[in-house]
Scaffold this active site. Structure first.
Site, short mmCIF file in Angstrom:
data_model
loop_
_atom_site.label_atom_id
_atom_site.label_comp_id
_atom_site.label_asym_id
_atom_site.label_seq_id
_atom_site.Cartn_x
_atom_site.Cartn_y
_atom_site.Cartn_z
N GLY A 61 0.68 -1.14 0.38
CA GLY A 61 -0.26 0.13 -0.41
C GLY A 61 0.61 1.64 -0.35
O GLY A 61 2.55 0.65 -0.40
N SER A 62 0.57 2.45 0.20
CA SER A 62 -0.73 3.21 0.43
C SER A 62 -1.71 3.17 -0.92
O SER A 62 -0.54 2.68 -1.98
CB SER A 62 -0.91 3.93 0.99
OG SER A 62 -1.55 5.34 0.37
N SER A 63 -2.35 3.40 -1.39
CA SER A 63 -3.14 3.50 -2.67
C SER A 63 -1.99 4.57 -3.55
O SER A 63 -2.23 4.25 -4.99
CB SER A 63 -4.46 3.84 -2.69
OG SER A 63 -4.99 5.36 -2.20
N SER A 65 0.66 4.48 -4.19
CA SER A 65 2.20 3.82 -4.39
C SER A 65 2.35 4.19 -6.06
O SER A 65 2.91 3.95 -6.24
CB SER A 65 2.12 2.28 -3.76
OG SER A 65 2.32 2.27 -2.55
#
Length: 139
Positions: A61-63, A65
């Site tokens: 993650g995080s989105s 990334s």
């Protein structure tokens, strides 16, 4: 050794492997200007992913990334390819967005990563039909 792989993002990459024992988040974990791992809690802090075949168990993650990976691809500080043990849709989105927006590919594949070590010569290829393979040669 040739391994069959599952393709997630198209392209071809040929470089030395950088094998990480733990997942890496590109958001807050990789400097977009240099490709250096900057996550202070990561075991590979200070190593550079730029121009390598990045091999790791998975993403973390995080989105955001996906945006960071796309930016490293645009800047030329991304890995030449990413080989994962388990799929990571966030990294896949980043690679596909970079290909679409910038015309630059960073192939992402999933396969058994057992036995690949840092410094091995690795070639990742995904053909137009979605067939993928990872070819390794010991250093």
């Amino acid at each position: 050794m040739i391994r069959r792989a599952q393709a997630y993002a198209p392209g071809t990459g040929d470089a030395l492997a950088l094998v990480l024992a733990e997942p890496l988040s590109f958001w807050g974990g990789v400097d977009v200007e240099t490709g250096q791992i900057i996550d202070r809690s990561h075991a590979d802090l200070g190593r550079t992913v730029a121009g390598t075949i990045l091999v790791m168990p998975g993403g973390r993650g995080s989105s955001s990334s996906s945006a960071v990976l796309a930016e490293t691809i645009r800047r030329g500080t991304a890995p030449a390819a990413i080989v994962l043990a388990i799929p990571d849709p966030i990294l896949t989105v980043g690679a596909i967005v970079a290909q679409t927006l910038y015309g630059v590919e960073c192939p992402i594949v999933v396969c058994d990563i057992t036995g690949i070590v840092t410094g091995d010569r690795v070639r990742v290829s995904v053909d137009g039909s979605g067939n993928a393979q990872v070819e390794t040669a010991a250093r």
